[in-house]
Enzyme design. Structure first.
Site, PDB file in Angstrom:
ATOM      1  N   VAL A 118       0.963  -1.206   0.108  1.00 30.64           N
ATOM      2  CA  VAL A 118      -0.063   0.052   0.050  1.00 30.64           C
ATOM      3  C   VAL A 118       1.082   1.328   0.026  1.00 30.64           C
ATOM      4  CG1 VAL A 118      -0.011   0.110   2.551  1.00 30.64           C
ATOM      5  CG2 VAL A 118      -1.972   1.280   1.283  1.00 30.64           C
ATOM      6  N   VAL A 267       7.422  -3.760 -10.356  1.00 25.41           N
ATOM      7  CA  VAL A 267       8.648  -3.644 -11.020  1.00 25.41           C
ATOM      8  C   VAL A 267       8.966  -4.925 -11.126  1.00 25.41           C
ATOM      9  CG1 VAL A 267      11.036  -2.785 -10.738  1.00 25.41           C
ATOM     10  CG2 VAL A 267       9.459  -1.257 -10.127  1.00 25.41           C
ATOM     11  N   HIS A 558       8.646  -7.091  12.290  1.00 27.07           N
ATOM     12  CA  HIS A 558       9.790  -6.245  11.934  1.00 27.07           C
ATOM     13  C   HIS A 558      10.936  -7.199  11.128  1.00 27.07           C
ATOM     14  CE1 HIS A 558       8.554  -4.908  16.084  1.00 27.07           C
ATOM     15  NE2 HIS A 558       8.036  -4.132  15.264  1.00 27.07           N
ATOM     16  N   HIS A 601      11.150  -1.819  17.786  1.00 31.17           N
ATOM     17  CA  HIS A 601      10.069  -1.682  16.852  1.00 31.17           C
ATOM     18  C   HIS A 601      10.918  -0.935  15.646  1.00 31.17           C
ATOM     19  CE1 HIS A 601       6.381  -3.266  18.978  1.00 31.17           C
ATOM     20  NE2 HIS A 601       7.406  -3.487  19.794  1.00 31.17           N
TER      21      HIS A 601
HETATM   22  C1  LIG Z   1       1.358  -4.724  10.486  1.00 29.50           C
HETATM   23  C2  LIG Z   1       2.438  -3.932  10.814  1.00 29.50           C
HETATM   24  C3  LIG Z   1       2.546  -3.498  12.155  1.00 29.50           C
HETATM   25  C4  LIG Z   1       3.798  -2.995  12.647  1.00 29.50           C
HETATM   26  N1  LIG Z   1       3.921  -2.252  13.809  1.00 29.50           N
HETATM   27  C5  LIG Z   1       4.832  -1.343  13.770  1.00 29.50           C
HETATM   28  C6  LIG Z   1       4.810  -0.684  14.964  1.00 29.50           C
HETATM   29  O1  LIG Z   1       3.926  -0.336  15.869  1.00 29.50           O
HETATM   30  N2  LIG Z   1       5.934   0.270  15.438  1.00 29.50           N
HETATM   31  C7  LIG Z   1       7.084   0.177  14.564  1.00 29.50           C
HETATM   32  O2  LIG Z   1       8.156   0.842  15.070  1.00 29.50           O
HETATM   33  N3  LIG Z   1       7.092  -0.670  13.294  1.00 29.50           N
HETATM   34  C8  LIG Z   1       6.017  -1.382  12.939  1.00 29.50           C
HETATM   35  N4  LIG Z   1       6.093  -2.296  12.087  1.00 29.50           N
HETATM   36  C9  LIG Z   1       7.272  -2.168  11.064  1.00 29.50           C
HETATM   37  C10 LIG Z   1       7.394  -0.894  10.159  1.00 29.50           C
HETATM   38  O3  LIG Z   1       6.192  -0.276   9.799  1.00 29.50           O
HETATM   39  C11 LIG Z   1       8.043  -1.555   9.080  1.00 29.50           C
HETATM   40  O4  LIG Z   1       9.328  -1.878   9.516  1.00 29.50           O
HETATM   41  C12 LIG Z   1       8.513  -0.532   8.145  1.00 29.50           C
HETATM   42  O5  LIG Z   1       7.291   0.299   7.548  1.00 29.50           O
HETATM   43  C13 LIG Z   1       9.042  -1.088   7.000  1.00 29.50           C
HETATM   44  O6  LIG Z   1       9.562   0.019   5.602  1.00 29.50           O
HETATM   45  P1  LIG Z   1      10.144  -0.237   4.272  1.00 29.50           P
HETATM   46  O7  LIG Z   1      10.087   1.032   3.507  1.00 29.50           O
HETATM   47  O8  LIG Z   1      11.188  -0.970   4.484  1.00 29.50           O
HETATM   48  O9  LIG Z   1       8.912  -1.376   3.698  1.00 29.50           O
HETATM   49  P2  LIG Z   1       7.371  -1.242   3.301  1.00 29.50           P
HETATM   50  O10 LIG Z   1       6.864   0.187   4.093  1.00 29.50           O
HETATM   51  O11 LIG Z   1       7.007  -2.414   3.532  1.00 29.50           O
HETATM   52  O12 LIG Z   1       7.435  -0.509   1.777  1.00 29.50           O
HETATM   53  C14 LIG Z   1       7.856  -1.467   0.827  1.00 29.50           C
HETATM   54  C15 LIG Z   1       6.877  -1.039  -0.536  1.00 29.50           C
HETATM   55  O13 LIG Z   1       7.328  -1.682  -1.711  1.00 29.50           O
HETATM   56  C16 LIG Z   1       5.967  -1.914  -2.513  1.00 29.50           C
HETATM   57  N5  LIG Z   1       6.606  -3.261  -3.520  1.00 29.50           N
HETATM   58  C17 LIG Z   1       6.812  -4.295  -3.220  1.00 29.50           C
HETATM   59  N6  LIG Z   1       7.301  -5.071  -4.279  1.00 29.50           N
HETATM   60  C18 LIG Z   1       7.170  -4.071  -5.349  1.00 29.50           C
HETATM   61  C19 LIG Z   1       7.527  -4.172  -6.585  1.00 29.50           C
HETATM   62  N7  LIG Z   1       8.017  -5.564  -7.306  1.00 29.50           N
HETATM   63  N8  LIG Z   1       6.977  -3.129  -7.377  1.00 29.50           N
HETATM   64  C20 LIG Z   1       6.753  -2.121  -6.867  1.00 29.50           C
HETATM   65  N9  LIG Z   1       6.469  -1.796  -5.546  1.00 29.50           N
HETATM   66  C21 LIG Z   1       6.823  -2.951  -4.714  1.00 29.50           C
HETATM   67  C22 LIG Z   1       5.100  -2.621  -1.470  1.00 29.50           C
HETATM   68  O14 LIG Z   1       3.886  -2.391  -1.941  1.00 29.50           O
HETATM   69  C23 LIG Z   1       5.530  -1.587  -0.177  1.00 29.50           C
HETATM   70  O15 LIG Z   1       4.653  -0.552  -0.364  1.00 29.50           O
HETATM   71  C24 LIG Z   1       4.941  -2.742  11.456  1.00 29.50           C
HETATM   72  C25 LIG Z   1       5.002  -3.393  10.361  1.00 29.50           C
HETATM   73  C26 LIG Z   1       3.331  -3.875  10.059  1.00 29.50           C
HETATM   74  C27 LIG Z   1       3.529  -4.358   8.476  1.00 29.50           C
END
Ligand SMILES: Cc1cc2nc3c(=O)[nH]c(=O)nc-3n(C[C@H](O)[C@H](O)[C@H](O)COP(=O)(O)OP(=O)(O)OC[C@H]3O[C@@H](n4cnc5c(N)ncnc54)[C@H](O)[C@@H]3O)c2cc1C
Ligand SMILES: *[C@@H]1O[C@H](CO)[C@@H](O)[C@H](O)[C@H]1NC(C)=O
Ligand SMILES: *[C@@H]1O[C@H](CO)[C@@H](O)[C@H](O)[C@H]1NC(C)=O
Ligand SMILES: *[C@@H]1O[C@H](CO)[C@@H](O)[C@H](O)[C@H]1NC(C)=O
Ligand SMILES: *[C@@H]1O[C@H](CO)[C@@H](O)[C@H](O)[C@H]1NC(C)=O
Ligand SMILES: *[C@@H]1O[C@H](CO)[C@@H](O)[C@H](O)[C@H]1NC(C)=O
Ligand SMILES: *[C@@H]1O[C@H](CO)[C@@H](O)[C@H](O)[C@H]1NC(C)=O
Ligand SMILES: CC(=O)N[C@H]1CO[C@H](CO)[C@@H](O)[C@@H]1O
Length: 626
Positions: A118, A267, A558, A601
């Site tokens: 999302v 992608v 995480h 977290h």
């Molecule tokens: C349900 C849940 C609860 C959590 N609760 C907490 C909390 O309370 N406190 C805290 O500190 N952390 C929490 N976390 C952890 C934290 O939110 C995550 O570690 C963090 O958001 C990860 O960020 P990111 O940018 O690495 O990945 P993400 O934010 O997951 O972003 C990756 C994005 O890439 C996109 N994507 C994937 N594959 C492709 C592709 N092939 N082409 C184009 N787009 C693609 C996905 O759709 C997604 O939007 C939680 C996570 C979740 C899922």
């Protein structure tokens, strides 16, 4: 105007004065039509999740640069998704539908996997529990060959990404003696953090009981001291709404003509020149079959992978960057043989320990379920004033307990056992000599953490409830994300290998026993704690180990570390400037780059990583004269 309408207007006005923080109420949705795609952009950000939107915002601050973000998911415009109640409610449409492979040390159960799909990624659906790790967590990254990634190197980026707002209810803060050190936060950072106006009274008793069993209260945790027991703010704005990558990083930047966001596109691959320079990405509309038409878009300067812990390694593997044997099996030409792509997977494995308080204080978290009068009052507090228990997200206090406190007489034996192991015994079979060397470096740091009194090994979240999910913060086991060799676009296979290393079971048993010690503390007795699960008859190591294997999960959402920042001769995937080893023009800016999972977290840490990534990317472009 009827009386009811007048009342609503008055309430709306009182909102406005209460919420001095205006201008974020409307979620903005701006996306480009695939037909409007240009053939080239300066930067392409892969994934518009949490880190991707941060990096896109910062790179497009320069009006001479064009930035394209390609995101597989789309906008979640449900107004409820910015309310505190969304913290414990993950909408299925915003997540990838994946589970792990059977976990051998968990009785072959498959376990829950969390990967956001999302706009805003994890920050759109997470629990808003907003903490940082301890200084040691990040200093360990630096010790793995990553100059500038220790706590002092990251603190400016923790600050740059956040603003701490004075809690709106000073009485709650004073009563619970919550310490708010605004100086370790920024003053104009996009993400807003504060304490919601409610604390369950039992929380204070739990803090006191922790103090009695050697877990002191840590008053300035966010400044690199996130160990022992401490208060944690929520990432909510002063009107109590979710403060996340979409509304704080994307919305303010979305009107920039040089920032474009394409949604509902995946992608598929990064494409390389003969000199291994990443020059473009191939994308495909979501929901179309393998072999359906694709579009190729070029990057003049750099491609930044922000597809998260699951899909950043997946895309790399599909693109020919990964373990040679795996790529060959899938028929993918090898661009860079990097065995570390998709390995080193870590998470905080949880196990639920269940107690009841037979003489609990009133009110307590279960009062919302058991007392209709109280529940109605809480609902009224929330709808009329945005105060009361429903302003909470996932609680605001936690213990991150050092092993030296949990198991003062046994921690040395656990360290010795870990150091005496032949590491390959418990590592994924495909590990190369370089990866093994990297793990041995990690093991040195991990065992030092096991003997440290200033680093949490188990997390115990608490907010007045008798039960808790005990979470293993510093696992020895390592998991994998592996391309499906017969269908590279199918979801990869995910093996956390939870508890494969018996040291992790020893740590979990130490935590369960320490929870009992906490429940036996003098102050706790006024609540009348009684154990429900595993049960007081479950006492020996063997019995507790059976309970662990039947009850532990793999993930608290995480998941990380699958494109680790470490030298190539230690099995790493990216260098300290986040560039992928063995190629040019390609970097990673998301949670995958973490080499060792911090005892926290992960959301706040991901903001800091992404802010630092943006600075590194800008600096090298300036240096190269782009
Ligand atoms: C349900 C849940 C609860 C959590 N609760 C907490 C909390 O309370 N406190 C805290 O500190 N952390 C929490 N976390 C952890 C934290 O939110 C995550 O570690 C963090 O958001 C990860 O960020 P990111 O940018 O690495 O990945 P993400 O934010 O997951 O972003 C990756 C994005 O890439 C996109 N994507 C994937 N594959 C492709 C592709 N092939 N082409 C184009 N787009 C693609 C996905 O759709 C997604 O939007 C939680 C996570 C979740 C899922
Ligand atoms: C996951 O399943 C839900 C239905 O439960 C669906 O709405 C959603 O689109 C699926 N997610 C993905 C990323 O395909
Ligand atoms: C788990 O599965 C493996 C492989 O199929 C098998 O060898 C092992 O005995 C199983 N373990 C349990 C506890 O069922
Ligand atoms: C309240 O917090 C302060 C730190 O800000 C600490 O010195 C003091 O001991 C605390 N009081 C109690 C009763 O915990
Ligand atoms: C239920 O809640 C009401 C309102 O807060 C309170 O007055 C009452 O004592 C509660 N009842 C019990 C059994 O706790
Ligand atoms: C790989 O993908 C195919 C086709 O989608 C599927 O049938 C198969 O089960 C997958 N293999 C693994 C190991 O997940
Ligand atoms: C503990 O007691 C429960 C309930 O009496 C029983 O089901 C369980 O098997 C016992 N466990 C052990 C390890 O004795
Ligand atoms: C390269 C490019 O398209 N730059 C534009 C970015 O947006 C600014 C306005 O914010 C324009 O002035 C630039 O031309």
């Amino acid at each position: 105007m009827s009386r009811i309408n007048l009342l609503l207007v008055l309430l709306a006005l009182s909102y406005a004065s209460y919420g001095t923080y205006l201008g974020r109420d409307e979620l903005v949705q701006r996306q480009i039509d695939p037909g409007a795609l240009k053939s080239a952009y300066d930067y392409i950000v892969v994934g518009g999740g949490q880190s991707g939107l941060v990096i896109a915002n910062r790179l497009s601050e320069d009006p001479t640069k064009t930035v394209l973000v390609v995101e597989y998911g789309t906008f979640d415009n449900n107004p409820g998704q910015v309310e505190p109640s969304s913290a414990k409610n993950y909408p299925p449409m915003d997540l990838f539908n994946v589970t792990s492979v059977p976990q051998r040390a968990l009785g072959n159960r498959t376990t829950t996997v969390y990967a956001a799909a999302v706009i805003g990624g994890g920050s759109t659906i997470n629990g808003m529990f907003f903490e940082r790790g301890s200084a040691e967590d990040y200093d360990n990254w630096e010790k793995l060959g990553n100059a500038g990634w220790g706590f002092s190197g990251l603190l400016p980026y923790f600050k740059k990404s956040t603003t701490f707002n004075t809690p709106i209810d000073p009485a709650v803060v004073a009563d619970a003696n919550i310490t708010c050190d605004a100086s370790v936060y920024g003053t104009d950072g996009p993400i807003q953090a504060t304490y919601p106006p409610w604390v369950w009274p039992g929380t204070k008793i739990q803090f006191k009981a922790f103090n009695e069993v050697g877990v002191l209260t840590q008053f300035e945790a966010a400044g690199g001291k996130s160990y022992n027991a401490y208060w944690v703010p929520s990432n909510v704005d002063p009107s109590g709404r979710r403060s996340y990558a979409r509304n704080e990083y994307f919305d303010p930047a979305q009107s920039r003509p040089n920032l474009s966001l394409l949604v509902n596109y995946r992608v598929n691959e990064v494409l390389f020149s003969s000199t291994k320079h990443a020059h473009s990405v191939r994308i495909q509309a979501r929901g179309t079959a393998n072999g359906a038409p694709t579009i190729t878009v070029s990057a003049n300067t750099e491609i930044v992978l922000c597809a998260g812990w699951l899909h950043t390694p997946h895309i790399l593997q599909r693109s020919g960057v990964g373990p040679k044997a795996l790529l060959t099996a899938a028929g993918i030409p090898v661009i860079s043989d990097l065995p570390g792509v998709g390995s080193n997977l870590q998470d905080h494995a949880p196990i639920f320990i269940q107690f009841a308080y037979t003489t609990d204080v009133f009110p307590n978290p279960s009062s919302l379920q058991t007392n209709a009068t109280f529940a109605a009052w809480a609902e009224q507090q929330w709808t009329q004033l945005r105060e009361g228990p429903l302003s909470l997200t996932t609680g605001n206090s936690v213990g991150a307990i050092p092993l030296t406190t949990m198991n003062p007489t046994g921690y040395q034996a656990i360290i010795s056992k870990a150091l005496a192991q032949t590491p390959a015994t418990y590592l994924p079979k495909a590990y190369t000599a370089e990866q093994l060397a990297g793990f041995i470096e990690q093991r040195k740091l991990l065992t030092a953490s096991y003997g440290s009194s200033t680093n949490g090994i188990f997390e115990v979240p608490f907010e007045g409830s008798a039960s808790a999910a005990l979470c293993l913060e510093k696992p020895m086991s390592r998991g994998t994300v592996t391309l499906n060799t017969t269908d590279r676009y199918a979801e990869p296979s995910i093996d956390f290998n939870t508890n494969i290393n018996p040291v992790d079971v020893d740590l979990t048993i130490s935590a369960a026993r320490f929870y009992r010690t906490w429940m036996a503390a003098p102050s706790m007795q006024q609540l009348g704690p009684t154990e429900l699960s595993p049960g007081t008859n479950v006492t020996t190591d063997a019995q507790l180990s059976t309970w662990v294997s039947s009850g532990m999960g793999s993930s608290t959402a995480h998941s990380c570390c699958t494109a680790a920042m470490m030298p190539q001769n230690l099995g790493g995937v990216v260098s300290p400037d986040l560039l992928v080893h063995g190629v040019t023009g390609l970097s990673v800016g998301d949670i995958s780059v973490i080499p060792l999972i911090p005892a926290t977290h992960t959301c706040a840490t991901v903001y800091a990583i992404a802010e630092k990534a943006a600075d590194l990317i800008k600096a090298r472009a300036a240096h190269a004269g782009f």
